[in-house]
Scaffold this motif. Sequence first.
Motif, PDB file in Angstrom:
ATOM      1  N   HIS A   1       8.087  -3.586 -12.125  1.00  0.00           N
ATOM      2  CA  HIS A   1       7.585  -2.411 -12.833  1.00  0.00           C
ATOM      3  C   HIS A   1       6.535  -2.895 -13.823  1.00  0.00           C
ATOM      4  O   HIS A   1       6.804  -3.784 -14.632  1.00  0.00           O
ATOM      5  N   LEU A   2       5.345  -2.292 -13.748  1.00  0.00           N
ATOM      6  CA  LEU A   2       4.199  -2.829 -14.474  1.00  0.00           C
ATOM      7  C   LEU A   2       3.624  -1.883 -15.515  1.00  0.00           C
ATOM      8  O   LEU A   2       3.828  -0.664 -15.456  1.00  0.00           O
ATOM      9  N   THR A   3       2.864  -2.471 -16.438  1.00  0.00           N
ATOM     10  CA  THR A   3       1.989  -1.686 -17.298  1.00  0.00           C
ATOM     11  C   THR A   3       0.729  -1.341 -16.513  1.00  0.00           C
ATOM     12  O   THR A   3       0.480  -1.875 -15.432  1.00  0.00           O
ATOM     13  N   GLY A   4      -0.069  -0.429 -17.058  1.00  0.00           N
ATOM     14  CA  GLY A   4      -1.354  -0.121 -16.437  1.00  0.00           C
ATOM     15  C   GLY A   4      -1.294   1.035 -15.471  1.00  0.00           C
ATOM     16  O   GLY A   4      -0.409   1.891 -15.534  1.00  0.00           O
ATOM     17  N   GLY A   5      -2.239   1.069 -14.529  1.00  0.00           N
ATOM     18  CA  GLY A   5      -2.427   2.217 -13.661  1.00  0.00           C
ATOM     19  C   GLY A   5      -1.549   2.266 -12.435  1.00  0.00           C
ATOM     20  O   GLY A   5      -1.695   3.175 -11.621  1.00  0.00           O
ATOM     21  N   ARG A   6      -0.668   1.316 -12.264  1.00  0.00           N
ATOM     22  CA  ARG A   6       0.258   1.295 -11.124  1.00  0.00           C
ATOM     23  C   ARG A   6       1.675   1.237 -11.668  1.00  0.00           C
ATOM     24  O   ARG A   6       1.933   0.560 -12.667  1.00  0.00           O
ATOM     25  N   ASP A   7       2.594   1.934 -11.026  1.00  0.00           N
ATOM     26  CA  ASP A   7       3.985   1.923 -11.500  1.00  0.00           C
ATOM     27  C   ASP A   7       4.743   0.702 -11.015  1.00  0.00           C
ATOM     28  O   ASP A   7       5.528   0.116 -11.756  1.00  0.00           O
ATOM     29  N   LEU A   8       4.504   0.341  -9.753  1.00  0.00           N
ATOM     30  CA  LEU A   8       5.244  -0.769  -9.153  1.00  0.00           C
ATOM     31  C   LEU A   8       4.291  -1.687  -8.412  1.00  0.00           C
ATOM     32  O   LEU A   8       3.285  -1.244  -7.850  1.00  0.00           O
ATOM     33  N   LEU A   9       4.626  -2.961  -8.402  1.00  0.00           N
ATOM     34  CA  LEU A   9       3.924  -3.936  -7.582  1.00  0.00           C
ATOM     35  C   LEU A   9       4.977  -4.596  -6.704  1.00  0.00           C
ATOM     36  O   LEU A   9       5.950  -5.157  -7.206  1.00  0.00           O
ATOM     37  N   VAL A  10       4.771  -4.499  -5.388  1.00  0.00           N
ATOM     38  CA  VAL A  10       5.753  -4.989  -4.423  1.00  0.00           C
ATOM     39  C   VAL A  10       5.111  -6.077  -3.575  1.00  0.00           C
ATOM     40  O   VAL A  10       4.004  -5.890  -3.056  1.00  0.00           O
ATOM     41  N   PHE A  11       5.808  -7.196  -3.434  1.00  0.00           N
ATOM     42  CA  PHE A  11       5.328  -8.267  -2.570  1.00  0.00           C
ATOM     43  C   PHE A  11       6.107  -8.188  -1.267  1.00  0.00           C
ATOM     44  O   PHE A  11       7.331  -8.299  -1.250  1.00  0.00           O
ATOM     45  N   VAL A  12       5.378  -7.968  -0.168  1.00  0.00           N
ATOM     46  CA  VAL A  12       5.983  -7.642   1.125  1.00  0.00           C
ATOM     47  C   VAL A  12       5.695  -8.745   2.141  1.00  0.00           C
ATOM     48  O   VAL A  12       4.594  -9.305   2.163  1.00  0.00           O
ATOM     49  N   ALA A  13       6.681  -9.037   2.985  1.00  0.00           N
ATOM     50  CA  ALA A  13       6.475  -9.959   4.109  1.00  0.00           C
ATOM     51  C   ALA A  13       7.044  -9.321   5.367  1.00  0.00           C
ATOM     52  O   ALA A  13       8.180  -8.846   5.382  1.00  0.00           O
ATOM     53  N   VAL A  14       6.238  -9.284   6.415  1.00  0.00           N
ATOM     54  CA  VAL A  14       6.617  -8.714   7.712  1.00  0.00           C
ATOM     55  C   VAL A  14       6.040  -9.613   8.807  1.00  0.00           C
ATOM     56  O   VAL A  14       5.179 -10.448   8.538  1.00  0.00           O
ATOM     57  N   PRO A  15       6.496  -9.463  10.043  1.00  0.00           N
ATOM     58  CA  PRO A  15       6.006 -10.369  11.093  1.00  0.00           C
ATOM     59  C   PRO A  15       4.529 -10.234  11.428  1.00  0.00           C
ATOM     60  O   PRO A  15       3.867 -11.224  11.737  1.00  0.00           O
ATOM     61  N   ASP A  16       3.997  -9.001  11.387  1.00  0.00           N
ATOM     62  CA  ASP A  16       2.608  -8.809  11.818  1.00  0.00           C
ATOM     63  C   ASP A  16       2.032  -7.565  11.146  1.00  0.00           C
ATOM     64  O   ASP A  16       2.719  -6.854  10.410  1.00  0.00           O
ATOM     65  N   LEU A  17       0.759  -7.301  11.418  1.00  0.00           N
ATOM     66  CA  LEU A  17       0.082  -6.178  10.767  1.00  0.00           C
ATOM     67  C   LEU A  17       0.640  -4.832  11.182  1.00  0.00           C
ATOM     68  O   LEU A  17       0.695  -3.892  10.376  1.00  0.00           O
ATOM     69  N   HIS A  18       1.042  -4.698  12.436  1.00  0.00           N
ATOM     70  CA  HIS A  18       1.611  -3.424  12.864  1.00  0.00           C
ATOM     71  C   HIS A  18       2.922  -3.148  12.134  1.00  0.00           C
ATOM     72  O   HIS A  18       3.208  -2.007  11.759  1.00  0.00           O
TER      73      HIS A  18
END
Length: 359
Positions: free
Chosen positions: A100-117
Amino acid sequence: MNSAISAMDDLDRALVHALQLAPRASWERLGPVLGARPDTLARRWERLTESGEAWISGIGLRTGSTPPRMAWVEVTCTAGTSPAVGAALAGDPHALGVEHLTGGRDLLVFVAVPDLHALYRYLSFRVQLIPGVVSTRSSVVTAVHYAPDRWRLDQLTPAQSDRLTGRTGRTRRPPGGPFSAAPSATASIAAEERPLVLALASDARRSVASLAREFAMSESTLRRRLARLESGQGLRFSSALASGLSGWPVAATVWAEVAEYEVADCAAAAAGLRETRMCMSVSGRWNFVISARLRTLEDLSRYTSDLTRRLPGLRITDSAVSLYVRKCEAQELDHEGRRIRTVPPDIWSDPAPDSSRVV
């Protein structure tokens, strides 16, 4: 809470630092370095892990010949809904970090998945459908220059660190991370090895004997598999201490622009600063993201000044302070940074199973 804080001492912090350098070292090996009996270290580690004040997690993401697709996802929520949205995302195996962040975004999420789809499916049929989510903006990671498992406490002396690592100088590891290297057969995780990797997510110090029993294989076979994954960086370890007890309680994120021909210099400059925990090249409006750990909130301006002084070509475009690091490296945390639970980072699972019929 106060009793837990008062119980933390320099030996506890030195133990965590030692395990950052040698995550699966035996207590017998660590004892002489730290000047403590092996059984004393074992008892201390048990206390720290049971209280959620410290942990070692094993993270393994690479499958086959390609690295995972990772992204920073900025989430905007309607008023009052960000706690519920953050809690929902913290339970996802594909969300390795939630802040949960300050500024213009509420959340910052770091995501990992197998591929772009899979990233498309995760954003479209999972994140954007959570009640309260207004919008998302994603930046795909194109290179990892400095990975979070390389950040260290500063409790050990150079001589102690050298004894654990076998190095003869107090040099930081060079920039480059588990996912920035070129694809390598030795770095991949076979499908049948995924359960073993996930079993180490909550406790990377699990004994070979217990793992061999769980997976019905010989101890020698299991040792060989672990050695192959570790040496190829398909499996990495992250030893951490609750941020409120570490001396580095403030988490911050910096976005920047840098010319492509200066990216390597920028990475080296960022990695050379004590506070830098992670730096990555990304797609999007800005092409560089840096994560830092600071001793005080006031240190953020000094840190950004140090960055621009070291590399004048770097233009910092935005920065934000974390109000609450809800999840880090697959570990769900409380507001003091203590571990509540582990969410096994099964990034290979379907990110939106309920939408399997939707393109």
